[in-house]
Design a protein around this motif. Structure first.
Motif, PDB file in Angstrom:
ATOM      1  N   TYR A  72      44.158 -14.044  36.602  1.00  0.00           N
ATOM      2  CA  TYR A  72      44.862 -14.928  37.517  1.00  0.00           C
ATOM      3  C   TYR A  72      44.020 -16.157  37.825  1.00  0.00           C
ATOM      4  O   TYR A  72      42.791 -16.078  37.850  1.00  0.00           O
TER       5      TYR A  72
ATOM      6  N   MET B  94      46.761  -9.647  33.328  1.00  0.00           N
ATOM      7  CA  MET B  94      47.589  -9.725  34.530  1.00  0.00           C
ATOM      8  C   MET B  94      48.171  -8.356  34.848  1.00  0.00           C
ATOM      9  O   MET B  94      48.226  -7.935  35.996  1.00  0.00           O
TER      10      MET B  94
ATOM     11  N   ASN C  42      49.115 -17.510  36.244  1.00  0.00           N
ATOM     12  CA  ASN C  42      48.565 -17.107  34.952  1.00  0.00           C
ATOM     13  C   ASN C  42      47.333 -17.949  34.591  1.00  0.00           C
ATOM     14  O   ASN C  42      47.341 -19.160  34.752  1.00  0.00           O
TER      15      ASN C  42
END
Lengths: 424, 303
Positions: free
Chosen positions: B61, B53, B42
């Motif tokens: 990412y 995401m 994340n």
């Protein structure tokens, strides 16, 4: 042994002897004793190791649960006075002289806090009395009775003297009483602890209830999986088995972290439910840092311990039994209930006992995801070890928990046999 | 598991429901472990999937949490990344030091547990072993006794003997906890062991030591290695004893994770978790391969 039997043919049946003339019976006994000794010698190093690094420390801990010399070691003169004078003697000048001398030396050695803490366990509010009088003790002049009472008139309290007499004996069962919510009054009779201090029985009950519930959930979830794995052809079941074994091999802390991530207020599960419209933003379910979190995470962690024994019992059950029952007219439910289920009972027993034993002693998961309502008895032991520093009470609670676990362990050994334990 | 042709409609419905239930339970087992892997990449400090995401936007990412594993605790994290930067990582980064401690403690305790455990398992599996049941129960008990009780006992014992805060103390404790696993796996391997092989070796003139290393050891080696891996994982994952008896500067990976979860949980924990999941997959694969090899060696045919 081999050469002994070889000579049998030539010897007369009355006197069986070995080649060197010894009676066969004693030669055999000697050989067997030697073999036994050899086997035992192989195990001996490990046995000694376990005794030294495991049994001995636990024994020492158990000793601490009935032994606390916090008072006796630091207040020797007063302890001696209690020994010399029977119960019921009014504290006289000699008692106060002993008290004053002990307070003075304990204050100098900075152990007065230990003494106060020890008395405080039995009678709350007395710790400050010891420390404050201890500070004044170096100026005490005879007559000591007057001097001490001038410093603080709480010293005249007969209940305090009764409590000090109790704790002057380093060996005490009071910590065990405290661990099951009992206490001693001033006359030494066993009574229930004050209502606001009764927590331990409730926590023991909660621990056993939660462990029982987790065992039931594991059985509920584990049984279908084990059945599926046991009836699939081996090449598929081996593949699916990886899904069971991977959690088993994954770090406990990783699994607990995952559950925090999944279940917390802004976590994946709540977010998904909100995104799909099942929940709104203000009705997010509190699934972690409470009992529910403990139950979900522990069920997940202990599930493999249920599936593996069930699987190893279910695998060898021939499918023809159920088929025979069906062909004789039983419905599939009857065939399952009367034919299949009874054969899986050893596995159910093994898995349930193992999960229950492990669940009762769980510490890490409840500590991390349990919040206040999900704490188990292990967490209380840790609290007394690390925060309240009442080590004797921690040891006494641990001893009660240990006794419960050992009974279950003995039961497991009797019913299933400890050498039937399998991992993977 | 195939559905028989004579199954009634009700049974058909139940069959598919059953499969659905099993899929759900497998999801319950495995999803929590897999979920941390994508979340560890994340780009935001959240514990849930961001919109970026979910739409597979590369910007959603990043490797920043893995980078923190290296830089956290360094003396000069912003220096140019050359040889000296990596030296700094190796010597000062908190997680790297924790990993080094974990490996040192894990390997040492595994060696102690495996050597003692294997020798004892050899004795325990002999038919003439006296008091086998009682001794076995004692040797397995570290696995059964709640860890908090073991830790409490060791805390008192080590305080009295001066082992508190030392590597030796932690290693001995972890070896004790790993021993039951070694005993269980090695005795399981020895159950199918053909004793006439050792007698044959003896009759051909081999002394017991030669027999052990040339005949017994190669046959039970897969079991021994599985047991050793179990013992290593036990030590590598152990936190309670470390919390109770280790010194403050003796950080291990689980202890560092424990602190991280208790104080302020940061997504860096998830990158550690991901690495640990990969390690456990590797270990599981090794054990699986060894188990098959052991079955082949011992001539056990799986039905």
């Amino acid at each position: 042994m081999a050469d002994a039997t070889a000579d049998l043919a030539g010897a007369s049946p009355a006197k069986l002897t070995t080649a060197d003339g010894r009676p066969l019976k004693s030669a055999l006994a000697r050989a067997q004793a030697k073999a036994r000794r050899r086997a035992f010698l192989l195990v001996l190093p490990l046995l000694l190791f376990i005794v030294l690094t495991f049994i001995l420390p636990i024994g020492q801990m158990l000793h601490r649960s009935i032994f606390n010399d916090g008072f006796a070691a630091n207040m020797p003169q007063l302890t001696q006075w209690f020994v010399d004078n029977p119960v019921g003697t009014e504290p006289d000048e000699s008692a106060y002289a002993a008290l004053a001398a002990d307070l003075k030396s304990a204050a100098e050695a900075k152990t007065i806090g230990v003494v106060g803490t020890r008395v405080n366990y039995e009678m709350s509010g007395t710790r400050s009395l010891f420390t404050s009088t201890g500070r004044k003790a170096k100026n005490f002049e005879p007559p000591y009775m007057q001097a001490v009472l001038e410093a603080d008139d709480k010293w005249a309290d007969p209940q305090l003297w009764g409590t000090m007499r109790q704790v002057s004996d380093a060996y005490t069962a009071n910590f065990f009483l405290a661990a099951v919510d009992l206490a001693r009054d001033t006359e030494g009779k066993i009574v229930q602890a004050p209502e606001d201090r009764r927590v331990y029985v409730m926590l023991f009950e909660r621990t056993f209830l939660i462990a029982g519930l987790i065992t039931f959930l594991c059985l509920l979830l584990g049984f279908p999986i084990a059945h599926l794995l046991a009836t699939l052809p081996l090449r598929y079941s081996n593949l699916l088995m990886i899904l069971v074994l991977l959690p088993f091999w994954t770090s406990l802390l990783v699994r607990t972290t995952s559950w925090i991530v999944l279940l917390q207020g802004q976590g994946v599960v709540n977010n998904t439910l909100v995104a799909t419209g099942i929940l709104t933003d203000d009705t997010r379910i509190q699934m972690i840092y409470n009992q529910m979190g403990t139950i979900i995470a522990m069920t997940h962690i202990l599930l493999p311990f249920m599936i593996l024994p069930l699987y190893s019992v279910m695998r060898p059950i021939p499918p023809s039994y159920v088929r025979a029952a069906r062909s004789l007219g039983a419905s599939s439910w009857t065939a399952f209930r009367r034919i299949y289920l009874p054969q899986t009972l050893p596995g159910i027993g093994a898995g349930a006992l193992l999960v229950f034993i492990l669940g009762v002693g769980y510490y890490i998961t409840p500590a991390l995801v349990g919040g206040a309502s999900g704490q188990l008895i292990s967490n209380l032991i840790a609290f007394h070890m690390q925060d309240s520093l009442n080590w004797s009470l921690a040891a006494a609670i641990a001893a009660v928990l240990l006794a419960a676990v050992l009974v279950l362990y003995w039961l497991y050994d009797r019913l299933i046999g400890i050498d039937n334990l399998k991992l993977g | 598991m195939a559905l028989p042709v004579y199954a009634s409609p009700l049974e058909r419905i139940w069959h598919y429901t059953y499969i659905a239930i099993c899929v759900a339970i497998f999801t319950f087992l495995i999803a929590p472990i897999l979920i941390v892997i994508p979340l560890s990449f994340n780009a935001e400090p959240y514990f849930t999937f961001t919109e970026k995401m979910l739409s597979f936007d590369p910007e959603g990412y990043s490797l920043r949490w893995y980078d923190i594993l290296l830089t956290f605790g360094m003396t000069a994290p912003d220096a140019p990344r050359g040889a000296s930067w990596w030296m700094d990582v190796w010597n000062n980064a908190t997680w790297v030091r924790a990993a080094k401690n974990s490996v040192i403690i894990g390997v040492s305790s595994t060696i102690v547990a495996t050597v003692l455990g294997t020798i004892a398992a050899l004795g325990l599996s002999r038919p003439e072993m006296p008091y086998r049941r009682a001794i076995m129960a004692i040797l397995i008990s570290p696995m059964i006794v709640p860890i908090i009780i073991t830790a409490t006992g060791l805390f008192f014992f080590y305080s009295a003997t001066g082992l508190a805060g030392s590597y030796v103390g932690v290693v001995l404790a972890h070896a004790t906890l790993g021993i039951p696993f070694v005993i269980i796996t090695v005795t399981a391997t020895l159950i199918g062991f053909d004793r006439s092989l050792t007698r044959a070796a003896a009759s051909l003139g081999a002394d017991p030591t030669t027999t052990f290393f040339k005949v017994t050891m190669p046959l039970i080696l897969p079991g021994v290695i599985s047991g050793a891996l179990f013992a290593f994982v036990t030590s590598f994952d152990e936190v309670v004893v470390v919390l109770f008896v280790a010194a403050h500067d003796q950080q291990t990976i689980p202890r560092q994770m424990w602190n991280g979860i208790r104080e302020q949980i940061s997504p860096a924990i998830m990158s550690v978790a991901t690495i640990l999941v990969i390690v456990s997959v590797a270990l599981l694969a090794t054990v699986e391969i060894l188990r098959r090899r052991s079955e082949k060696l011992r001539g056990v045919t799986s039905s």
